[in-house]
Motif scaffolding. Structure first.
Motif, PDB file in Angstrom:
ATOM      1  N   PHE A 214     -25.672 -14.433 -17.630  1.00 20.08           N
ATOM      2  CA  PHE A 214     -25.337 -13.740 -18.870  1.00 20.08           C
ATOM      3  C   PHE A 214     -23.956 -14.155 -19.376  1.00 20.08           C
ATOM      4  O   PHE A 214     -23.751 -14.335 -20.581  1.00 20.08           O
ATOM      5  N   ASP A 215     -22.999 -14.334 -18.465  1.00 22.06           N
ATOM      6  CA  ASP A 215     -21.672 -14.800 -18.848  1.00 22.06           C
ATOM      7  C   ASP A 215     -21.744 -16.194 -19.464  1.00 22.06           C
ATOM      8  O   ASP A 215     -21.042 -16.493 -20.428  1.00 22.06           O
ATOM      9  N   LEU A 216     -22.596 -17.046 -18.911  1.00 23.25           N
ATOM     10  CA  LEU A 216     -22.745 -18.390 -19.448  1.00 23.25           C
ATOM     11  C   LEU A 216     -23.315 -18.341 -20.861  1.00 23.25           C
ATOM     12  O   LEU A 216     -22.869 -19.081 -21.748  1.00 23.25           O
ATOM     13  N   ALA A 217     -24.285 -17.471 -21.097  1.00 24.35           N
ATOM     14  CA  ALA A 217     -24.859 -17.335 -22.437  1.00 24.35           C
ATOM     15  C   ALA A 217     -23.802 -16.830 -23.422  1.00 24.35           C
ATOM     16  O   ALA A 217     -23.719 -17.307 -24.561  1.00 24.35           O
ATOM     17  N   MET A 284     -15.903 -22.922 -19.045  1.00 25.19           N
ATOM     18  CA  MET A 284     -17.185 -23.512 -18.680  1.00 25.19           C
ATOM     19  C   MET A 284     -17.073 -24.279 -17.362  1.00 25.19           C
ATOM     20  O   MET A 284     -17.934 -24.169 -16.480  1.00 25.19           O
ATOM     21  N   ASP A 285     -15.984 -25.038 -17.213  1.00 24.81           N
ATOM     22  CA  ASP A 285     -15.759 -25.766 -15.963  1.00 24.81           C
ATOM     23  C   ASP A 285     -15.533 -24.792 -14.801  1.00 24.81           C
ATOM     24  O   ASP A 285     -16.038 -25.011 -13.690  1.00 24.81           O
ATOM     25  N   VAL A 286     -14.772 -23.728 -15.068  1.00 27.75           N
ATOM     26  CA  VAL A 286     -14.530 -22.730 -14.018  1.00 27.75           C
ATOM     27  C   VAL A 286     -15.843 -22.089 -13.592  1.00 27.75           C
ATOM     28  O   VAL A 286     -16.084 -21.872 -12.395  1.00 27.75           O
ATOM     29  N   TYR A 287     -16.684 -21.769 -14.573  1.00 26.58           N
ATOM     30  CA  TYR A 287     -17.985 -21.167 -14.250  1.00 26.58           C
ATOM     31  C   TYR A 287     -18.800 -22.094 -13.354  1.00 26.58           C
ATOM     32  O   TYR A 287     -19.340 -21.666 -12.321  1.00 26.58           O
ATOM     33  N   MET A 288     -18.899 -23.356 -13.742  1.00 25.16           N
ATOM     34  CA  MET A 288     -19.690 -24.309 -12.957  1.00 25.16           C
ATOM     35  C   MET A 288     -19.097 -24.485 -11.558  1.00 25.16           C
ATOM     36  O   MET A 288     -19.844 -24.551 -10.565  1.00 25.16           O
ATOM     37  N   ASN A 289     -17.763 -24.562 -11.466  1.00 24.54           N
ATOM     38  CA  ASN A 289     -17.126 -24.723 -10.160  1.00 24.54           C
ATOM     39  C   ASN A 289     -17.315 -23.486  -9.288  1.00 24.54           C
ATOM     40  O   ASN A 289     -17.541 -23.592  -8.073  1.00 24.54           O
ATOM     41  N   THR A 290     -17.220 -22.296  -9.901  1.00 18.38           N
ATOM     42  CA  THR A 290     -17.393 -21.059  -9.135  1.00 18.38           C
ATOM     43  C   THR A 290     -18.807 -20.944  -8.600  1.00 18.38           C
ATOM     44  O   THR A 290     -19.029 -20.590  -7.432  1.00 18.38           O
TER      45      THR A 290
END
Length: 359
Positions: A214-217, A284-290
């Protein structure tokens, strides 16, 4: 794809191939009938009128040519009336075409008898979404005419200033009213940019500690909203810069000072947008890394569990072969000895993993 977008594309396909100056409405109808509002003002007087149609509005303008007038038209679907208004003011046919072509980028055109500006008017809705529409402005010596797609705009404060006589707007020439209109539009850009920045901070807290789809959306939606804001502000900065730098006789020297301030505001909004775009990309990078780190932690735990069970499975396999000459099978404590060995192996491996800081 929503219905309004499909209708708009269908209209654009119908317009393809028509000669320049063909007045074809490319948007979606948002009002039943065109709405006319007129504000007549002078240093000591202001009057607001709401004529029922263009004929009444034209009569009012004819009777008050000596006063400064702001005519606002809401609705663009009635191209016949739009053409009548354009012919009354002697607008260029290409400018009349641009009024009803609602996908115009912000621009400025200096014609012989009028001054034409297109701007993207954005409003922040209660659901924190951005509502966008095209605003067309025509400036004459004593009259401003604005066109918008639907009711509701960002000019309530300006109207109140005119009606209540606040500030110097009544005493200045009509070019200052044009500045005030554009300044109201740009001020709303600031409001939207600030709201998007607040939403980015909220998402940053979620992404850092507990990311989910949901955060990504939400992040993707914010990036689209930032792109919409940038598409409105970037050409508007060019318009403000051109008004400030070119020698246009319609602008008084006193108004040029305010136009420079308008350009500075556009530059400031653009800087904020670029910073927020960088933040959104970083999030976006932080999300993918997390998410990747969480997956690595899960894989590490599963790998350790599998590694511990490898020797235990080997031991269980050896003593599961059931050969006759295996003395441990007939030992009275053989079962307990195997369990002790297996537990000891598991404990030793866990201690080893902990020493290596894998746990």
């Amino acid at each position: 794809m929503n219905e309004s977008t499909e209708n708009q594309r269908a209209t654009m396909r119908l317009k393809a191939g028509l000669p320049p100056g063909s007045v074809v409405f490319t948007g979606s109808r948002k009002v039943d009938d065109l709405i006319f509002d007129i504000i007549l003002y002078s240093p000591k007087h202001c009057e607001t009128l709401s004529p029922a149609n263009w004929q009444e509005a034209r009569k009012i303008l004819d009777e008050h040519k000596a006063e400064k007038a702001w005519l606002n038209v809401t609705g663009l679907h009635d191209t016949q009336v739009i053409e009548e208004i354009g012919n009354y003011f002697s607008w260029h046919k290409l400018a009349i075409e641009d009024i009803v072509s609602v996908n115009q980028r912000a621009k400025l055109e200096d014609h012989d008898k009028h001054f034409y500006i297109v701007a993207r008017m954005l409003r922040l809705m209660p659901n924190r979404k951005i509502d966008e529409e095209q605003l067309s402005i025509f400036l004459h010596k004593n009259t401003i005419v604005t066109f918008q797609e639907k009711p509701g705009d960002v000019f309530d404060s300006l109207r109140n200033r005119l009606i209540e006589g606040k500030g110097a707007i009544r005493g200045r020439n009509i070019d200052y009213c044009l500045y005030a209109l554009l300044d109201s539009v740009v001020d709303q850009y600031f409001v939207i940019a600030e709201s998007l920045g607040d939403q980015l901070e909220e998402i940053e807290q979620l992404v850092m500690y507990k990311p989910n789809s949901f955060d990504l959306a939400m992040l993707h939606q914010l990036r689209r909203e930032l792109l919409k804001l940038r598409r409105a502000v970037y050409p508007m900065r060019e318009v403000a810069g051109r008004m400030n730098n070119t020698d246009l006789a319609i602008f008084e020297e006193g108004t040029r000072f305010f136009l420079r301030d308008l350009h500075d505001h556009c530059v400031q909004v653009m800087d904020n947008i670029e910073i927020q775009r960088d933040i959104a990309t970083g999030l976006m990078d932080v999300y993918m890394n997390t998410v990747s780190n969480r997956m690595n932690e899960i894989m590490k735990v599963l790998t350790i569990i599998a590694t511990i069970f490898i020797p235990l499975t080997f031991i269980a396999g050896v003593y599961g072969m059931n050969f006759d000459n295996m003395p441990e099978l007939h030992h009275p404590y053989g079962y307990h000895m195997v369990w002790a060995v297996m537990i000891a192996v598991a404990v030793v491996m866990l201690l080893w993993f902990r020493r290596k800081k894998w746990l």
